[in-house]
Write an enzyme that holds these catalytic residues in place. Structure first.
Site, PDB file in Angstrom:
ATOM      1  CG  ASN A 211      -2.243  -0.728   0.863  1.00 11.60           C
ATOM      2  OD1 ASN A 211      -2.389  -1.266  -0.230  1.00 11.60           O
ATOM      3  ND2 ASN A 211      -3.177  -0.763   1.792  1.00 11.60           N
ATOM      4  CB  ALA A 255      -2.561  13.331 -12.620  1.00  9.96           C
ATOM      5  CB  CYS A 263      -6.529   0.894   2.343  1.00  5.24           C
ATOM      6  SG  CYS A 263      -7.688  -0.424   2.736  1.00  5.24           S
ATOM      7  NE  ARG A 331     -14.107   2.924   5.448  1.00  7.03           N
ATOM      8  CZ  ARG A 331     -13.964   1.628   5.753  1.00  7.03           C
ATOM      9  NH1 ARG A 331     -13.511   1.287   6.942  1.00  7.03           N
ATOM     10  NH2 ARG A 331     -14.270   0.697   4.877  1.00  7.03           N
TER      11      ARG A 331
HETATM   12  N1  LIG Z   1     -11.883  -1.788   2.798  1.00 10.26           N
HETATM   13  C1  LIG Z   1     -10.904  -2.204   2.027  1.00 10.26           C
HETATM   14  O1  LIG Z   1     -10.876  -1.953   0.814  1.00 10.26           O
HETATM   15  C2  LIG Z   1      -9.776  -3.028   2.608  1.00 10.26           C
HETATM   16  C3  LIG Z   1      -8.919  -3.706   1.735  1.00 10.26           C
HETATM   17  C4  LIG Z   1      -7.891  -4.471   2.273  1.00 10.26           C
HETATM   18  C5  LIG Z   1      -7.720  -4.533   3.645  1.00 10.26           C
HETATM   19  N2  LIG Z   1      -8.550  -3.847   4.477  1.00 10.26           N
HETATM   20  C6  LIG Z   1      -8.364  -3.968   5.921  1.00 10.26           C
HETATM   21  O2  LIG Z   1      -9.365  -4.847   6.428  1.00 10.26           O
HETATM   22  C7  LIG Z   1      -9.765  -4.435   7.736  1.00 10.26           C
HETATM   23  C8  LIG Z   1     -11.266  -4.218   7.765  1.00 10.26           C
HETATM   24  O3  LIG Z   1     -11.572  -3.158   6.886  1.00 10.26           O
HETATM   25  P1  LIG Z   1     -13.078  -2.846   6.445  1.00 10.26           P
HETATM   26  O4  LIG Z   1     -12.992  -1.779   5.417  1.00 10.26           O
HETATM   27  O5  LIG Z   1     -13.767  -4.119   6.141  1.00 10.26           O
HETATM   28  O6  LIG Z   1     -13.634  -2.237   7.824  1.00 10.26           O
HETATM   29  P2  LIG Z   1     -15.162  -1.929   8.193  1.00 10.26           P
HETATM   30  O7  LIG Z   1     -15.106  -0.801   9.152  1.00 10.26           O
HETATM   31  O8  LIG Z   1     -15.981  -1.832   6.965  1.00 10.26           O
HETATM   32  O9  LIG Z   1     -15.642  -3.260   8.958  1.00 10.26           O
HETATM   33  C9  LIG Z   1     -15.187  -3.654  10.225  1.00 10.26           C
HETATM   34  C10 LIG Z   1     -16.361  -4.358  10.916  1.00 10.26           C
HETATM   35  O10 LIG Z   1     -15.890  -4.998  12.090  1.00 10.26           O
HETATM   36  C11 LIG Z   1     -16.930  -4.904  13.065  1.00 10.26           C
HETATM   37  N3  LIG Z   1     -16.343  -5.199  14.399  1.00 10.26           N
HETATM   38  C12 LIG Z   1     -15.510  -4.429  15.122  1.00 10.26           C
HETATM   39  N4  LIG Z   1     -15.174  -5.076  16.262  1.00 10.26           N
HETATM   40  C13 LIG Z   1     -15.793  -6.274  16.231  1.00 10.26           C
HETATM   41  C14 LIG Z   1     -15.820  -7.402  17.114  1.00 10.26           C
HETATM   42  N5  LIG Z   1     -15.133  -7.421  18.259  1.00 10.26           N
HETATM   43  N6  LIG Z   1     -16.575  -8.460  16.766  1.00 10.26           N
HETATM   44  C15 LIG Z   1     -17.278  -8.458  15.610  1.00 10.26           C
HETATM   45  N7  LIG Z   1     -17.286  -7.436  14.756  1.00 10.26           N
HETATM   46  C16 LIG Z   1     -16.542  -6.361  15.048  1.00 10.26           C
HETATM   47  C17 LIG Z   1     -17.488  -3.528  12.871  1.00 10.26           C
HETATM   48  O11 LIG Z   1     -18.785  -3.397  13.419  1.00 10.26           O
HETATM   49  C18 LIG Z   1     -17.467  -3.409  11.350  1.00 10.26           C
HETATM   50  O12 LIG Z   1     -18.697  -3.840  10.777  1.00 10.26           O
HETATM   51  C19 LIG Z   1      -8.932  -3.189   8.057  1.00 10.26           C
HETATM   52  O13 LIG Z   1      -7.801  -3.556   8.768  1.00 10.26           O
HETATM   53  C20 LIG Z   1      -8.555  -2.683   6.682  1.00 10.26           C
HETATM   54  O14 LIG Z   1      -7.354  -1.948   6.698  1.00 10.26           O
HETATM   55  C21 LIG Z   1      -9.598  -3.100   3.971  1.00 10.26           C
END
Ligand SMILES: NC(=O)c1ccc[n+]([C@@H]2O[C@H](COP(=O)([O-])OP(=O)(O)OC[C@H]3O[C@@H](n4cnc5c(N)ncnc54)[C@H](O)[C@@H]3O)[C@@H](O)[C@H]2O)c1
Length: 434
Positions: A211, A255, A263, A331
């Site tokens: 990233n 650009a 992310c 976001r």
């Molecule tokens: N969004 C992307 O494009 C993407 C791509 C690659 C990696 N990631 C990584 O993946 C991870 C998740 O990202 P996301 O975009 O899916 O986040 P998000 O905020 O959309 O989803 C996270 C979910 O986890 C839930 N949650 C939090 N604590 C919890 C618990 N204890 N038990 C059950 N559920 C719980 C929240 O309610 C939420 O629905 C991050 O670390 C992010 O950096 C995201």
């Protein structure tokens, strides 16, 4: 295989749905009762193309379920994924691991049989070992291994990215973890997608390095774009000429108004902090963060110039506010910096976005929402293209120009050609690096 997916956001939901499509028995867990109620009713709470159909198919086949009951989901699961958020920690830029650690503690209490605890969230080096420590401290009797399996899917193309990945990265230390992870990803093995098995630390590092590098590419071309404007070059031609070099590649050389999304901003911040913590400053990444903030400010200045040097009393129609097309994710979208700055300087802002309104209504107070681009630009002094949704790529330019008070365009995604815009009746046009 029975799989528990803890966290049912963009990554957890897509991963859970795709694993169920591989034939596994998946239970997705979330703390948000609202989200789970929607999913149980067959409603996808996010916009991701193709996800609804795939979710419905697997739910109907009985391979995909949703619950708030983590204990029930983990009971008997051979693989337990942690896919919760790791946002930027307030104040210091570190990744906030509180959700990951809370999930680890809950999983520890719920473990029954042997299981592999797989961290899919993006986490700093050392986190998988901390997850193991938390579980061991809570449940010294539990039989488990840990694995790091960072996710690389892109919102808007998430299913295809999951089903046809450039690579799958898996960090682990034991044969049992390797067996479980191999079984989980068997459909991808069989189709020869590259699976990189490595150690825990390298897997964690790969995600941040990847990233960080992509953010460098975007920021590099954004800086070159600013220079192109000064020297009279066209950044689109420059990017094309660069990108045809196989060592460089043409991706991420567009650009624009700066990177955003869930992310890059937080992962570059976290990478910079990790470097500082270990006494190995990541100067390129630190600079990228600064450059990206400057790019957004530069867009505000360009728009202000198009408005004759002041936003005061002007109406700006913004086309697209999500951080990229084909997602409803707002976001860190550039719009969240650019729109409030214009409003603060006295502009009225009209907004249209095919999917951004639900999130955007809370995040962009003071704007007026429209359902269609032509209605949004009516009477405006400037139309700003901020997200390159397909429906903004072939607008009827003479019709737009005719309804505006002053027909001026800020094309921050370089969609249109200056000659076509001016030829359609616009009096001014500005793009990025052209
Ligand atoms: N969004 C992307 O494009 C993407 C791509 C690659 C990696 N990631 C990584 O993946 C991870 C998740 O990202 P996301 O975009 O899916 O986040 P998000 O905020 O959309 O989803 C996270 C979910 O986890 C839930 N949650 C939090 N604590 C919890 C618990 N204890 N038990 C059950 N559920 C719980 C929240 O309610 C939420 O629905 C991050 O670390 C992010 O950096 C995201």
């Amino acid at each position: 295989m029975k799989v528990a997916m803890i966290g049912t956001g963009y990554v957890g939901l897509v991963s859970g749905v795709c694993f169920s499509d591989f034939g596994h028995d998946v239970i997705c867990v979330d703390t948000s009762a609202d989200k789970i109620a929607q999913l149980q009713a067959g409603i996808v709470p996010i916009y991701e193309p193709g996800l609804d159909t795939l979710m419905q198919r697997n739910a109907e086949a009985g391979r995909l379920r949703f619950t708030t009951d983590l204990r029930a989901a983990v009971d008997g699961a051979e693989a337990v994924f942690i896919a919760v958020g790791t946002p930027t920690r307030r104040g210091d830029g570190h990744a906030d691991l509180s959700y990951v650690m809370a999930a680890a503690a809950e999983i520890a209490h719920a473990l029954t049989g042997p299981a592999v605890i797989v961290t899919k969230s993006t986490v700093p080096v050392g986190t998988n070992r901390k997850v193991a420590e938390v579980i061991r401290a809570t449940r010294p009797d539990a039989e488990f291994d840990v694995a790091s399996n960072p996710e690389f899917l892109r919102e808007g193309a998430a299913i295809d990215d999951f089903m046809r990945p450039d690579r799958v990265v898996i960090g682990l230390e034991t044969d049992r973890a390797r067996q479980v992870m191999s079984d989980l990803y068997r459909p991808l093995f069989l189709r020869d997608f590259p699976i990189v098995f490595t150690d825990l630390e390298s897997a964690e590092m790969i995600k941040y390095a990847a990233n960080g590098f992509l953010a460098v590419k975007i920021s590099f071309i954004n800086e070159i774009a600013a220079l192109c404007e000064r020297v009279g070059a066209d950044v689109k031609a420059v990017a094309k000429g660069m990108g045809l070099d196989g060592r460089i590649g043409n991706k991420f050389l567009h650009a624009g108004p700066g990177y955003g999304g869930s992310c890059f901003p937080k992962d570059t911040q976290a990478l910079a902090r990790i470097g500082q913590e270990y006494g190995v400053p990541q100067r390129i990444t630190e600079t990228v963060i600064t450059v990206n903030a400057e790019v957004k400010r530069r867009m505000i200045d360009k728009a202000c110039d198009l408005c004759g040097g002041s936003f005061n009393g002007k109406t700006v129609a913004v086309l697209g506010v999500t951080f990229k097309p084909n997602t409803d994710d707002m976001r860190e979208a550039p719009s969240l910096t650019i729109v409030p700055a214009m409003i603060g300087a006295g502009a009225r802002v009209h907004v249209v976005d095919p999917q951004g309104r639900r999130e955007g209504e809370h995040l962009l107070p003071g704007v007026t929402w429209f359902a269609d681009a032509y209605a949004a630009v009516e009477g405006a002094d400037l139309v700003m293209l901020l997200t390159e949704w397909n429906e903004f790529r072939a607008l009827d330019l003479p019709r737009l120009a005719a309804t505006m008070r002053l027909a001026r365009m800020a094309d921050f995604r370089n969609i249109y050609e200056r000659s076509a815009v001016l030829g359609a009746g616009f009096e001014a046009y500005d793009a990025v690096g052209r």
